[in-house]
Design an enzyme around this catalytic site. Structure first.
Site, short mmCIF file in Angstrom:
data_model
loop_
_atom_site.label_atom_id
_atom_site.label_comp_id
_atom_site.label_asym_id
_atom_site.label_seq_id
_atom_site.Cartn_x
_atom_site.Cartn_y
_atom_site.Cartn_z
N ASP A 52 49.94 -26.56 22.46
CA ASP A 52 48.57 -26.79 22.92
C ASP A 52 48.61 -27.83 24.04
O ASP A 52 49.68 -28.29 24.44
CB ASP A 52 47.66 -27.22 21.76
CG ASP A 52 47.99 -28.61 21.23
OD1 ASP A 52 49.12 -29.10 21.47
OD2 ASP A 52 47.13 -29.21 20.56
N ASP B 29 50.77 -31.50 20.32
CA ASP B 29 50.92 -31.81 18.90
C ASP B 29 50.74 -30.58 18.02
O ASP B 29 50.81 -30.67 16.79
CB ASP B 29 49.99 -32.95 18.46
CG ASP B 29 48.52 -32.60 18.52
OD1 ASP B 29 48.17 -31.49 18.98
OD2 ASP B 29 47.69 -33.44 18.10
N SER C 41 43.11 -32.41 23.32
CA SER C 41 44.00 -31.49 22.60
C SER C 41 43.86 -30.05 23.10
O SER C 41 44.15 -29.76 24.25
CB SER C 41 43.72 -31.60 21.10
OG SER C 41 44.70 -30.93 20.35
N ASP D 31 48.02 -30.98 24.41
CA ASP D 31 48.61 -32.32 24.29
C ASP D 31 49.91 -32.35 23.52
O ASP D 31 50.47 -33.41 23.28
CB ASP D 31 47.60 -33.31 23.70
CG ASP D 31 47.37 -33.11 22.21
OD1 ASP D 31 47.45 -31.96 21.76
OD2 ASP D 31 47.08 -34.10 21.51
#
Length: 446
Positions: A240, A244, A101, A242
């Site tokens: 960010d 999400d 993440s 990834d």
């Protein structure tokens, strides 16, 4: 039963340090394949962000899944919510995301999605952990899993994102700056906004495997603020690594966080008769969000921190919208998990319908001063949250706030941190209380 490996958002840690090692990922792939295969034929999607270690772990997971007899479909670098969506649409038994993440490149981790595109239930994670403690076996060669690659994954997801706004929608004339954090959104996000007519300037979309989240994205938003001001953009969008989480920057350079984005989306749904129930926040959601929603007669509840808990609360109540101030925003009328691109589109749609700028829209939510301090703890056997001195100090601060604020001490689910949060009406008082509590927590952790 407590979990040995899974935290609030999967398994995460430093690359090369157990369990973020190739041998563990091989065994994890096998254990997951065995768990999912109990329902018969098993097909698993595997995607990743742009970390260099993702290639290594992709190969290890692929081998383990195949050894368990699971077919594997490789997506390559894709946003986490895209993997959830594609898992659903391909009718796979599960999806696996290789990502840490918003963490730096030398961390990595694993997240799982069920066949419905939701986070795995605790009981399935526990089943995988139990299998990890068993000897690894390989199915007979005729039953080994096959591996294929989905070449049109990005195009499928782009069309899905665009379908979350009315087909007649055009953002022509809207000037955006989009920061992709050198992460998983670097290809798809610019395409989505451009295909909907926006004038898009793209930042940090040249991943090299090592630069993900480095001085950019939703955790380092300064360069986006500068680009919005220099380019006279209407607003900026920061993802960010990834994809999400999303934060925004208005035309003045002010940061608009997840609480504010959540309010803008919920208000728009209410105004158009589409808000089902209320809004789910977390223990970290600003008190100002709760009060602003109350003014609109929108119910608000707090879940534990972590988008999996927000999602669980939404499903239980059959509500549509929830999220965290960090930028995880879940729109259950479109997605089964936090989706940064989808959330950003809902905000843009709300602004367009109201004829407002982002700066104007955020004024309806008056945030209370909130100070959050992260205190790192090491190998200390002392649980700082159970220490008598910490408990006593926390109670005294709560008493001093006299019902006009909150104190929250909690451990991070992904890092060795204690998060000390104090919220109230007077910023200097709030900061003093937070710093004193953080100092005490640090002392008892030594």
């Amino acid at each position: 039963m407590s979990r040995k490996y899974f935290g609030t958002d999967g398994i995460r840690g430093r690359v090369g340090e157990y369990p973020i090692t190739p041998d563990f990922m091989l065994k994890l792939g096998w254990a997951a394949g065995m768990a999912f295969r109990k329902q018969g034929h098993c097909r698993v999607l595997v995607g990743k962000d742009t970390r260099i270690s993702g290639y290594m772990f992709e190969s290890a997971l692929e081998a383990g899944l195949s050894a368990a007899g699971a077919d594997v479909m490789l997506l390559g670098p894709m946003p986490t919510p895209a993997i959830a969506y594609l898992t659903r649409t391909f009718h796979a038994e599960a999806g696996i995301v290789i990502s840490a993440s918003h963490n730096p490149h030398d961390d990595n981790g694993i997240k799982f999605f069920s066949g419905q595109g939701t986070k795995l239930p605790d009981e399935v994670e526990l089943m995988i952990e139990e299998l990890l403690d068993q000897p690894m076996t390989v199915v007979e060669s005729g039953k080994l899993g096959k591996v294929s690659r989905i070449n049109d994954a990005a195009g499928r997801y782009i069309e899905f994102c665009k379908s979350s706004v009315p087909s007649s929608t055009s953002f022509e004339g809207l000037k955006l700056v989009v920061d992709c954090a050198h992460g998983a959104t670097y290809k798809v996000a610019p395409s989505v906004f451009r295909e909907l007519g926006a004038d898009v300037t793209v930042l940090h979309a040249q991943p090299d495997g090592l630069n993900i989240n480095e001085g950019c994205g939703s955790t380092h938003i300064e360069s986006l603020q500068a680009a919005v001001l220099v380019g006279h953009a209407d607003l900026g969008i920061a993802f960010d690594g990834d994809g999400d989480r999303v934060l925004m920057v208005d035309h003045t350079g002010a940061i608009v966080d997840g609480d504010e984005l959540l309010f803008i989306i919920a208000r728009d749904l209410q105004e158009h008769g589409k808000l089902q129930g209320g809004v789910v926040g977390t223990l970290m959601s600003n008190l100002g969000l709760e009060l602003a929603l109350k003014d609109l007669d929108i119910p608000f509840v707090r879940a534990k921190v972590g988008d999996r808990y927000v999602m669980a609360e939404l499903l239980e109540r059959e509500w549509l919208v929830g999220g965290e101030n960090s930028g995880h925003v879940v729109c259950c009328n479109h997605t089964t998990t936090g989706d940064a691109i989808i959330a950003a589109l809902q905000v843009l749609m709300a602004l367009k319908r109201r004829g407002e700028t982002l700066a104007q829209a955020r004024q309806a939510l008056r945030k209370c001063p909130q100070v959050l301090i992260n205190v790192r703890f090491g190998a200390s056997k002392v649980d700082p949250l159970e220490h008598p001195a910490v408990k006593e100090a926390s109670a005294k601060v709560t008493e001093a706030l006299a019902g006009r604020g909150r104190v929250l001490l909690r451990k991070s689910g992904t890092e060795p941190l204690v998060r000390v949060m104090v919220e109230g009406e007077d910023e200097s008082q709030v900061r003093a209380h937070a710093e004193a509590l953080a100092k005490l927590v640090g002392e008892v952790c030594v």
